[in-house]
Write a protein that holds these residues in place. Structure first.
Motif, PDB file in Angstrom:
ATOM      1  N   UNK A  21       6.442  40.903  10.302  1.00 34.90           N
ATOM      2  CA  UNK A  21       4.994  40.725  10.184  1.00 34.90           C
ATOM      3  C   UNK A  21       4.721  39.429   9.435  1.00 34.90           C
ATOM      4  N   UNK A  22       4.499  38.372  10.178  1.00 31.74           N
ATOM      5  CA  UNK A  22       4.256  37.071   9.559  1.00 31.74           C
ATOM      6  C   UNK A  22       4.091  36.001  10.621  1.00 31.74           C
ATOM      7  N   UNK A  23       4.456  34.755  10.273  1.00 30.42           N
ATOM      8  CA  UNK A  23       4.309  33.611  11.179  1.00 30.42           C
ATOM      9  C   UNK A  23       5.678  33.021  11.494  1.00 30.42           C
ATOM     10  N   UNK A  24       5.724  32.216  12.560  1.00 28.56           N
ATOM     11  CA  UNK A  24       6.922  31.390  12.713  1.00 28.56           C
ATOM     12  C   UNK A  24       6.798  30.205  11.758  1.00 28.56           C
ATOM     13  N   UNK A  25       7.920  29.561  11.491  1.00 28.50           N
ATOM     14  CA  UNK A  25       7.951  28.510  10.465  1.00 28.50           C
ATOM     15  C   UNK A  25       7.073  27.318  10.844  1.00 28.50           C
ATOM     16  N   UNK A  26       6.936  27.049  12.141  1.00 29.29           N
ATOM     17  CA  UNK A  26       6.087  25.933  12.591  1.00 29.29           C
ATOM     18  C   UNK A  26       4.649  26.149  12.121  1.00 29.29           C
TER      19      UNK A  26
END
Length: 491
Positions: A92-97
């Motif tokens: 549950x989060x974002x990709x690093x980009x």
């Protein structure tokens, strides 16, 4: 797969959360374990594609071998009604980009912490002789607690079984591609190290090092262009940390770190005071080089090889002896070219100019697009605290709006990193007069209301509207105090 569809009588689809070149990723409920999972499936139009099926098989082989906390866990693999799938943990989060775009500038300490987690995951893969071959921020997930997980081993190669397979193509994402992959050579563990260096560069600068109009152009830059200096973009980067980027991205594999473990140890000490005066690392193989878009690409080597063959052919040509008439013709032609060049320069100097557009208070990305449309480019981005301009919006440009400059010139963007903030202490129990003096010196407006029923000493603060150590934007510096006062019945 539609919402509500139950895969293999167990996984109920919630939504599609990712679409790749050959696979889709779905969020689903595991009805047996009562948890959310991510399910990766081959796209319908690739289910009969041998190459896609091979990559999917490689991913299953690679990822099921790995047991590091920074590699996305695999819970299940299977096939149901013609659908091949891999069930993985849901992050549950974002990709690093996206994380970099949303949080830049990121502190050096936070960057090192993120990279160390990435390196641990890749070290685990390398310890099983698995080369990822497509390391990029889009394949790295970061949850809301800051934990990093690597995913997408679809084009990973297991050395022990597949290292003899070689095709006349380049596999990987072009912005993060190693020089040896760019010319079609077999990827090694040091190819992953090169990609890790590019990821670290992007964490430090919010950009990739090479840009170009075509994938071939970018691949050639990876092979020949000198790596740009992150410190020229962000002067808060210590030299020791920049050196990690430079060593990881050396053109020749022999100049890179011998292992991910070595890179991890070097990165770990890069912010130490004893390395404060470290000299800049200079790879022995620096050359000159390119960039494109973020999507995974497969390049035909004929484009690159034809360029190299033409260059070698030109070098090997031997000019035959020229007659006197040909020499005079060549001199005359050179003179005419020189005159034309001077005229073009004069025309360019007086006529080919453009006014700097007004991009103030626009988002950084919007401003860059407008500047590009004016045949200019952003040469540098500098972040400053500003209370009047929103975060990641342009404060001003250098040169300023309306200034006439040469076509294709660079413009510096001054971008807001948010308002200045102050923190105040706990004033509860202190005398209101002393607190008022202290806060007015800091520019605060103080409002006072009295509590006539308080048992605390007279003129002592009972409550304050701003909690201690809470960041306060400098455009909203008003504080309210509740102050003890004897009631009229007691006076």
């Amino acid at each position: 797969m539609r919402k509500g569809y139950i895969l293999d009588s167990r996984y109920q689809i919630i939504s599609c959360i990712g679409e790749g070149g050959m696979a889709d990723v779905y969020l689903a409920d595991d009805l047996k374990k009562h948890r959310k999972v991510a399910i990766k499936t081959l796209r319908l139009d690739f289910r009969d594609n041998p190459r896609a099926k091979r990559h999917f098989k490689y991913e299953q082989l690679a990822i099921t071998k790995l047991h590091d906390s920074h590699v996305v866990k695999v819970f299940d693999v299977g096939k149901s009604e013609g659908i091949q799938y891999i069930v993985m943990e849901y992050v549950d989060g974002d990709n690093l980009k996206d994380y970099i775009k949303a949080n830049y500038p990121i502190s050096n300490g936070r960057i090192v912490k993120i990279m160390r987690q990435i390196l641990l995951a890749v070290r685990e893969a390398h310890s099983h002789n698995i080369i990822h071959r497509d390391l990029k921020p889009q394949n790295i997930l970061i949850d809301k607690k800051g934990n990093v997980k690597i995913t997408d081993f679809g084009i990973a190669i297991v050395l022990s079984k597949y290292s003899m397979t070689q095709t006349n193509s380049i596999v990987g994402s072009i912005h993060y591609l190693s020089p040896e992959q760019a010319i079609g050579e077999m990827a090694t563990k040091k190819s992953d190290i090169y990609s890790l260096g590019i990821i670290l560069y992007e964490l430090l600068t919010n950009d990739v090092p090479f840009h170009g109009d075509t994938a071939v152009a970018i691949a050639l830059q990876h092979s020949h262009a000198q790596m740009p200096s992150p410190r020229e973009i962000n002067d808060k980067i210590p030299q020791a940390l920049e050196n990690v980027v430079l060593k990881a991205t050396a053109k020749k594999q022999a100049s890179r770190y011998n292992s991910v473990h070595d890179m991890y140890n070097d990165l770990k000490s890069s912010l130490s005071t004893f390395r404060k005066h470290e000299k800049r690392f200079h790879p022995v193989d620096s050359e000159d080089g390119y960039d494109s878009d973020d999507a995974t690409k497969v390049l035909d080597l004929k484009d690159i090889q034809s360029k190299n063959n033409n260059a070698e052919k030109n070098k090997s040509d031997v000019n035959p002896p020229m007659s006197r008439r040909k020499k005079l013709a060549l001199i005359y032609f050179s003179l005419v070219c020189f005159i034309v060049l001077i005229e073009c320069f004069v025309f360019f100097f007086f006529f080919s100019r453009v006014d700097v557009p007004n991009v103030n208070k626009l988002t950084k990305n919007h401003a860059e697009k407008i500047i590009k449309q004016k045949h200019l480019f952003v040469s540098k981005v500098e972040y400053r605290k500003d209370s009047q301009v929103e975060y990641n919006h342009v404060i001003k440009t250098t040169p300023g709006e309306g200034k006439s400059i040469f076509n294709n010139s660079g413009i510096k963007l001054i971008v807001s990193s948010g308002p200045n903030t102050l923190r105040i202490k706990n004033y509860v129990g202190e005398n209101i007069d002393i607190a008022r003096i202290e806060l007015k010196q800091k520019g605060f407006k103080v409002k006072v209301f009295y509590d006539y029923d308080s048992n605390i000493g007279m003129n002592r603060i009972v409550k304050q509207s701003i909690k201690p150590n809470t960041p306060v934007p400098d455009f909203n510096k008003t504080i309210v105090f509740i102050v003890a006062k004897k009631s009229s019945s007691m006076m």
